[in-house]
Design an enzyme around this catalytic site. Structure first.
Site, PDB file in Angstrom:
ATOM      1  N   LYS A  65       0.819  -1.218   0.000  1.00 20.11           N
ATOM      2  CA  LYS A  65       0.000   0.000   0.000  1.00 20.11           C
ATOM      3  C   LYS A  65       0.853   1.269   0.000  1.00 20.11           C
ATOM      4  O   LYS A  65       0.438   2.292  -0.540  1.00 20.11           O
ATOM      5  CB  LYS A  65      -0.971  -0.012   1.183  1.00 20.11           C
ATOM      6  CG  LYS A  65      -2.037  -1.092   1.063  1.00 20.11           C
ATOM      7  CD  LYS A  65      -3.083  -1.013   2.165  1.00 20.11           C
ATOM      8  CE  LYS A  65      -4.117  -2.120   2.002  1.00 20.11           C
ATOM      9  NZ  LYS A  65      -5.212  -2.012   2.978  1.00 20.11           N
ATOM     10  N   GLY A 130      -1.545   0.546   9.778  1.00 21.50           N
ATOM     11  CA  GLY A 130      -2.060   1.098   8.533  1.00 21.50           C
ATOM     12  C   GLY A 130      -3.552   0.927   8.355  1.00 21.50           C
ATOM     13  O   GLY A 130      -4.225   1.795   7.794  1.00 21.50           O
ATOM     14  N   ASN A 151      -2.788   1.534  21.679  1.00 24.07           N
ATOM     15  CA  ASN A 151      -1.808   0.738  20.957  1.00 24.07           C
ATOM     16  C   ASN A 151      -0.685   0.351  21.910  1.00 24.07           C
ATOM     17  O   ASN A 151      -0.438   1.032  22.902  1.00 24.07           O
ATOM     18  CB  ASN A 151      -1.242   1.567  19.792  1.00 24.07           C
ATOM     19  CG  ASN A 151      -0.396   0.739  18.850  1.00 24.07           C
ATOM     20  OD1 ASN A 151      -0.882  -0.224  18.262  1.00 24.07           O
ATOM     21  ND2 ASN A 151       0.854   1.106  18.689  1.00 24.07           N
TER      22      ASN A 151
END
Length: 278
Positions: A65, A130, A151
């Site tokens: 990507k 992502g 996270n």
């Protein structure tokens, strides 16, 4: 005939050829759609060769990507905000537009298919990779009351949240933010989205059950024939509703198809066919 493809590594498991073939049949569009396995460093050459022929569009999955983002001649606002491209479009003048349809695929699944409300709600997002970067612009456009990204590496969540701070109440933190024992708030959330890949390995992210109440709606971006480990965990702790990411997959594909062909396919029969084939 116009041709399209999906590239990635691995790619054999990709459902994109099946999905787009069903979209084409449903909308009576003449096209070919294939998959191609690429090795690191091969993306640019493969894309140039493809677009030099009958190629009109490419879907991009991991780990290319970022390569697609750099390859595009121009980037859409969604691609810019995501920092990644999952759809390339060859335009009439031959230039290549980079798009990201992941976020709109997720939001449409949540709001249109599942009928969950995001506006005015407290939203917890688990993970800051992502996949999460691609959903934040369309998510913030829904005007949630609060968005918390947690996270393992707190700084990554904080940096991601900072990019969208102008759009509303969004912040990032480490997992400890959810634990009262570590000085966190340990509050409950209306909508919880798992953007990690833990379910693929049968694991769970380290978040406490206290984030769930009997009104919480819980979404796992991973999908499978059976409820994912994250969905089962949420169900066991009383969540009102759970869903996997199949609708996001089909939804982002439908958005890609629309950008390429100008026609919006009906995703319901495709979703049903994929569920039956699992």
């Amino acid at each position: 005939m116009d041709t399209y493809m999906v590239v990635g590594n691995p790619i054999a498991q990709s459902k994109s050829p099946l999905i787009h073939t069903m979209f084409a049949a449903q909308t009576e569009q003449q096209l070919e759609y294939s998959r191609q396995l690429l090795e690191p460093g091969e993306f640019d050459a493969a894309a140039k060769t493809f677009f030099a022929g009958q190629g009109k569009g490419i879907n991009i999955t991991m780990p290319f990507k970022q390569d697609a983002y750099n390859f595009a001649d121009e980037l859409s606002p969604r691609a810019l905000s995501a920092g990644a491209v999952n759809t390339l479009i060859k335009r009439e003048d031959g230039s290549i537009l980079g798009e990201n349809t992941d976020g709109v695929g997720l939001i449409n699944d949540i709001t249109d298919n599942l009928n969950w409300t995001l506006s005015g709600r407290k939203v917890l997002i688990v993970g800051a990779g992502g996949a999460v970067g691609g959903i934040l612009l369309p998510l913030m456009e829904q005007n949630p009351a609060e968005v918390l990204i947690v996270n393992r590496t707190a700084s990554k969540a904080e940096e991601l949240a900072a990019r969208f701070a102008s759009m509303g109440n969004i912040r990032g933190a480490g997992y400890g933010e959810l634990s009262a024992a570590e000085g966190g708030s340990c509050s409950a959330f209306d909508v919880i989205i798992n953007g990690t890949s833990t379910s693929l390995t049968g694991d769970l992210p380290p978040i406490p059950p206290a984030v769930i109440t009997n009104t919480s709606c819980v979404y796992d971006m991973v999908y499978g024939a059976e409820p994912t480990p994250f969905m089962v965990w949420a169900q066991n702790h009383g969540a009102a509703a759970t869903a996997d990411g199949l609708g996001m997959l089909v939804g982002q594909a439908a958005e890609s198809f629309y950008l390429w062909r100008g026609i919006r396919p009906d995703i319901a029969p495709v979703m049903a066919a994929l569920r039956q084939s699992q």
